[in-house]
Design a protein around this motif. Structure first.
Motif, short mmCIF file in Angstrom:
data_model
loop_
_atom_site.label_atom_id
_atom_site.label_comp_id
_atom_site.label_asym_id
_atom_site.label_seq_id
_atom_site.Cartn_x
_atom_site.Cartn_y
_atom_site.Cartn_z
N HIS A 277 11.40 -14.53 -17.23
CA HIS A 277 12.67 -13.94 -17.33
C HIS A 277 13.69 -15.01 -17.88
CE1 HIS A 277 11.70 -10.65 -14.44
NE2 HIS A 277 12.06 -9.80 -15.59
N ILE A 278 13.47 -16.26 -17.71
CA ILE A 278 14.27 -17.25 -18.13
C ILE A 278 14.07 -17.61 -19.52
CG2 ILE A 278 15.17 -19.61 -17.72
CD1 ILE A 278 14.26 -19.23 -14.66
N ASP A 279 13.02 -17.58 -19.71
CA ASP A 279 12.42 -17.78 -21.33
C ASP A 279 12.97 -16.73 -22.20
OD1 ASP A 279 11.60 -20.39 -20.79
OD2 ASP A 279 9.38 -19.45 -20.63
N LEU A 280 12.79 -15.40 -21.66
CA LEU A 280 13.21 -14.48 -22.56
C LEU A 280 14.72 -14.20 -22.66
CD1 LEU A 280 12.71 -11.63 -24.03
CD2 LEU A 280 12.99 -10.69 -21.62
N ALA A 281 15.62 -14.96 -21.55
CA ALA A 281 16.97 -14.83 -21.83
C ALA A 281 17.25 -16.01 -22.53
CB ALA A 281 17.78 -15.14 -20.38
N LEU A 282 16.90 -16.97 -22.70
CA LEU A 282 17.04 -18.19 -23.51
C LEU A 282 16.84 -17.67 -24.89
CD1 LEU A 282 16.02 -21.33 -21.51
CD2 LEU A 282 18.21 -20.74 -22.17
N ASN B 293 20.74 -12.65 -7.00
CA ASN B 293 19.04 -13.13 -6.89
C ASN B 293 18.27 -11.77 -7.50
OD1 ASN B 293 16.27 -13.24 -5.31
ND2 ASN B 293 17.52 -14.89 -4.70
N GLU B 294 17.11 -12.63 -8.07
CA GLU B 294 16.36 -11.65 -8.71
C GLU B 294 15.54 -10.54 -7.83
OE1 GLU B 294 13.40 -10.16 -11.30
OE2 GLU B 294 15.14 -10.98 -11.69
N PHE C 115 18.68 -21.01 -12.23
CA PHE C 115 17.91 -19.54 -12.35
C PHE C 115 16.59 -19.49 -11.22
CE2 PHE C 115 19.82 -18.99 -16.67
CZ PHE C 115 21.15 -18.75 -16.32
N THR C 116 15.77 -20.55 -11.42
CA THR C 116 14.76 -20.53 -10.75
C THR C 116 14.97 -20.74 -9.13
OG1 THR C 116 13.58 -22.05 -12.12
CG2 THR C 116 12.60 -21.96 -10.09
N VAL D 162 23.19 -11.77 -15.58
CA VAL D 162 23.42 -12.80 -15.02
C VAL D 162 23.17 -14.19 -15.67
CG1 VAL D 162 23.33 -14.44 -13.11
CG2 VAL D 162 23.73 -12.01 -12.79
N LEU D 163 21.72 -13.90 -16.47
CA LEU D 163 21.08 -15.05 -17.22
C LEU D 163 22.08 -15.14 -18.32
CD1 LEU D 163 19.12 -14.60 -14.78
CD2 LEU D 163 17.68 -15.18 -16.49
#
Length: 146
Positions: free
Chosen positions: A90-95, A40-41, A81-82, A53-54
């Protein structure tokens, strides 16, 4: 031993299925009992461990899913992830990192030959790392004991 059902065959992390044109498609396979629970974040771990993890799950999707199933898999990962507390940023950065081609430049050799393995404590680990860096000591943060 896995058996085919409904024209689909699970094999390790891959779900192989037949397409209408007679070719084989492949996507990420998860058992029905899979919970989509990951680190978890908000857990007390170093930020790089949480981001790994992402990036690991995104890399797995890119490596396994064919182009027809990749969009669906990325959508599933965003939702997962959410649910695990990660912010949209963070999700957009990992993608973005996963889909940006790496520039093949020679990696900068670290001048630090001494390494310090320290437990990660959110309030002071960064401060200690910066101090040690002045003395060419590379800091490696360890997760807390279980």
């Amino acid at each position: 031993m896995e058996k085919e059902s409904d024209g689909k065959l699970p094999f390790l992390d891959i779900l192989i299925h037949g397409k209408r044109d007679g070719t084989l498609g492949h996507s990420v396979y998860r058992k029905r009992t899979h919970t989509d629970l990951y680190l978890n974040e908000k857990s007390h771990h170093h930020p790089s461990q949480k981001m790994s993890v992402l990036s690991t799950l995104i890399h797995r999707a890119i490596s396994i899913a064919d182009k027809d199933n990749l969009r669906k898999e990325i959508g599933h990962l965003k939702k997962t992830f959410t649910q695990n507390g990660f912010s949209r940023r963070h999700i957009d950065l990992a993608l973005k990192r996963a889909f940006t081609p790496n520039k093949t430049s020679p990696k900068e050799e670290s001048t630090a030959t001494i390494k310090a393995y320290l437990p990660y404590i959110s309030t002071i680990s960064g401060k200690i790392s910066r101090i040690l860096k002045r003395f060419d000591i590379h800091t490696i943060h360890l997760p807390p004991p279980k």
